[in-house]
Design an enzyme around this catalytic site. Sequence first.
Site, short mmCIF file in Angstrom:
data_model
loop_
_atom_site.label_atom_id
_atom_site.label_comp_id
_atom_site.label_asym_id
_atom_site.label_seq_id
_atom_site.Cartn_x
_atom_site.Cartn_y
_atom_site.Cartn_z
N GLU A 169 -0.02 -7.47 12.45
CA GLU A 169 0.11 -6.34 11.51
C GLU A 169 -0.29 -5.00 12.12
O GLU A 169 0.21 -3.95 11.70
CB GLU A 169 -0.71 -6.60 10.24
CG GLU A 169 -0.12 -7.68 9.34
CD GLU A 169 -0.60 -9.08 9.66
OE1 GLU A 169 -1.23 -9.28 10.72
OE2 GLU A 169 -0.35 -9.99 8.85
N PHE A 177 -8.16 -17.17 -2.40
CA PHE A 177 -7.65 -17.33 -1.03
C PHE A 177 -6.93 -16.05 -0.59
O PHE A 177 -6.09 -15.52 -1.30
CB PHE A 177 -6.69 -18.52 -0.96
CG PHE A 177 -6.06 -18.70 0.39
CD1 PHE A 177 -6.84 -19.01 1.49
CD2 PHE A 177 -4.70 -18.52 0.58
CE1 PHE A 177 -6.27 -19.15 2.76
CE2 PHE A 177 -4.12 -18.65 1.83
CZ PHE A 177 -4.91 -18.98 2.92
N GLN A 178 -7.25 -15.60 0.59
CA GLN A 178 -6.69 -14.36 1.17
C GLN A 178 -6.89 -13.15 0.26
O GLN A 178 -6.06 -12.25 0.21
CB GLN A 178 -5.21 -14.54 1.53
CG GLN A 178 -5.03 -15.53 2.70
CD GLN A 178 -3.67 -15.47 3.35
OE1 GLN A 178 -2.66 -15.21 2.70
NE2 GLN A 178 -3.61 -15.75 4.64
N MET A 196 -11.07 5.22 31.87
CA MET A 196 -11.85 6.31 31.30
C MET A 196 -13.30 5.89 31.11
O MET A 196 -14.22 6.70 31.31
CB MET A 196 -11.23 6.76 29.96
CG MET A 196 -11.79 8.06 29.44
SD MET A 196 -11.58 9.43 30.59
CE MET A 196 -10.02 10.12 30.06
N LYS A 250 0.34 -10.18 -6.74
CA LYS A 250 1.51 -11.05 -6.68
C LYS A 250 2.24 -11.14 -8.02
O LYS A 250 3.47 -11.20 -8.08
CB LYS A 250 1.12 -12.44 -6.19
CG LYS A 250 2.32 -13.30 -5.85
CD LYS A 250 1.95 -14.59 -5.14
CE LYS A 250 3.23 -15.34 -4.76
NZ LYS A 250 2.92 -16.61 -4.07
#
Lengths: 163, 578
Positions: free
Chosen positions: B50, B112-113, B479, B162
């Site tokens: 993602e 969940f999630q 760097m 959802k």
Amino acid sequence: MRHIISILIENESGALSRVSGLFSARGYNIESLTVAPTEDPSLSRMTLVTRGNDQIIEQITKQLNKLVDVVKLNDLAESVHIERELMLVKIRTTEGTREEVKSLSDIFRGKIIDVTPNTYVVEMTGPSDKLDAFINALSEESIVEVVRSGPTGIARGEKGLQV
Amino acid sequence: MELNGGEIIVQCLKDEGVEYIFGYPGGAVLHLYDAIFHQDDVKHILVRHEQGATHSADAYARATGKPGVVLVTSGPGATNAVTGIATAYMDSIPMVIISGQVPSPVIGSDAFQEVDTVGITRPCVKHNFLVKDVTDLAETMKKAFHVASTGRPGPVLVDVPKDITDPNIKVPYHYPEAVNMRSYNPAVTGHKGQIKKAVDMLMEAQRPVIYSGGGVVLGEGSAELRELTQMLNFPITNTLMGLGAYPATDRQFIGMLGMHGTYEANMTMHESDLILAVGARFDDRVTGKLTEFCPNSKIVHIDVDPASISKTVTVDVPIVGQVKPVLQQMIDLVRESKQRPSEDALQAWWGRINQWREINCLDYDRNSDIIKPQYVVEQLYEVTGGDAFITSDVGQHQMYAAQFYHFDKPRRWINSGGLGTMGFGLPAAIGVKLAHPDSEVACITGEASIQMCIQELSTALQYNTPVKVINLNNRYMGMVRQWQEFTYESRYSQSYMDTLPDFVKLAEAYGHVGMLIEKPADVKPALEEAFAMKERTVFLDFITDRTENVYPMIEAGKAHNDMKLRRAPGAPVDRELS
């Protein structure tokens, strides 16, 4: 310097955390914060007391204005205004101190709103320093509990903070 | 027309003219993915992580000016997107992120999630919404696009539980043409009195400089900036984010300013008596030590965001407004005015600036038999005719790209300036290539940064986005190593990876072309060969000098006139490196 900022904000879930989150994320301090819906239920009015030099206060007001939920705000410290805070104090009393507490409360225009054999609850409104003075006038061991709302405020004169 | 929630979102994207969405499916967004399946107008780019989706969408926005769109699921989908959202937020990039959420009735039950996406993203979005009713969905989407792309742009997240996309719940669809938000009215034109005052100050200035930033790119103000700068014959410097807003090959351009800016740009700022700051935000990498920042300058600052004005540096004349109309107002006033800046003063000023230029602060050892990273960027500039879209990751290679690829056009230089996100470059290149399929796109990166989002090589193959990866491989986090050399007596703590993949084989494993380049003489031919392969993604692994440093450098907490240079004027080339 102490500033009292009045904010009209959309009355939506999460709006309060946007304001409080801004203060913690940018390291500004909040002395007190009160919030409740206005006569228009879609708007909440928030009164926020903070401290900082002019540059910090300018950033605070700009950052608050930048929040998409903030409709309008006003730094009350910039004009003549009235501040009030509500306080409820539960005070331990005995046979000997009851009269004294009652008269002290009268002097500060407080109201006794609950009585038990051993306690009084005093309700008092006023500028924060008046409430401080009342607390200081009580003996430390007599105080059971202090509940303060934090200041709310309104500007004097005809203008109002409106949409 | 009656639509379910998933169809509403897809239809909103169509009505908004969205070409691509970058995403990754999961449980909470399955209804929405089903709606995507039933149409071809909005093309979905399936990333491999993602974070890649956010960077691709972000870069698509940077390259086109149109908001980038991201679609992720709840929980880890949303948290993986946070780095990319914060990246877009710091650079004010318009982006709309649609995140799935667990169904409304179970929100707050540690389902969940489940994660508090609105809460987690609050400090790194311009605004976010939690949709509570499917009838609000279309208007919320419109608001999201409106807020993301107006005023000072930024990412806006829409969290969609959802049940809102339940295929069985259909409601009438109407996409509002415009939205009116009483709490959101960004400024457009600037205050006329302030602009007049500013123009008067420009005319009086003896040692002026224009300092412009990413706001000019975002606000499409390049043409106006160029016109005003050339009318006045003032020197101009750009921030890292502002490169390309003014043509780098123009005589009045004195290079980038700040920590790795040119000697002439930083000295010009320090010695100036008037700064016209346009769409820049006085970031700490630009200002250096605040108490010694431009001690004798009056400052005029144009910015669409009032909170950017006098945030770190107090400004004399603030102008709140979009840079394009404000610059146009200034041009008009200059044109009407009979007054002009003193030519003698400007001539003397340019004389000093040209002396600073003669120090040639970007010079490096061109006779080295090891590949110098600067040389690769210079050759890339030659081979692409200076006209490629360049994305970068974060570190030394990013600074070499900024210093040595001379951007003449806005939106060509695509990098994570504010947040400094390693892993940005490759997914960004994919987003840019989708936006501009006929243009050359190169990602200048290093062997450390590229590994943070290297899985997107797979996305590049799936969607046939032939980009060129220019890997400046010095086997160090360059760097970090440079700072350790300068400030920690060369104690290279954890800035070296003992094992690196064979990048050529890795590129081949992903279905691309890999090339290993080890000699300076091979740099240009390799680039030519790579760019001749129009249809292929090519990974060019350049083995570069491990000890090379980025100069000039203003070390943290130092002032503009306190720069570390590669060598004092006249001194022998390069130092002995430990």
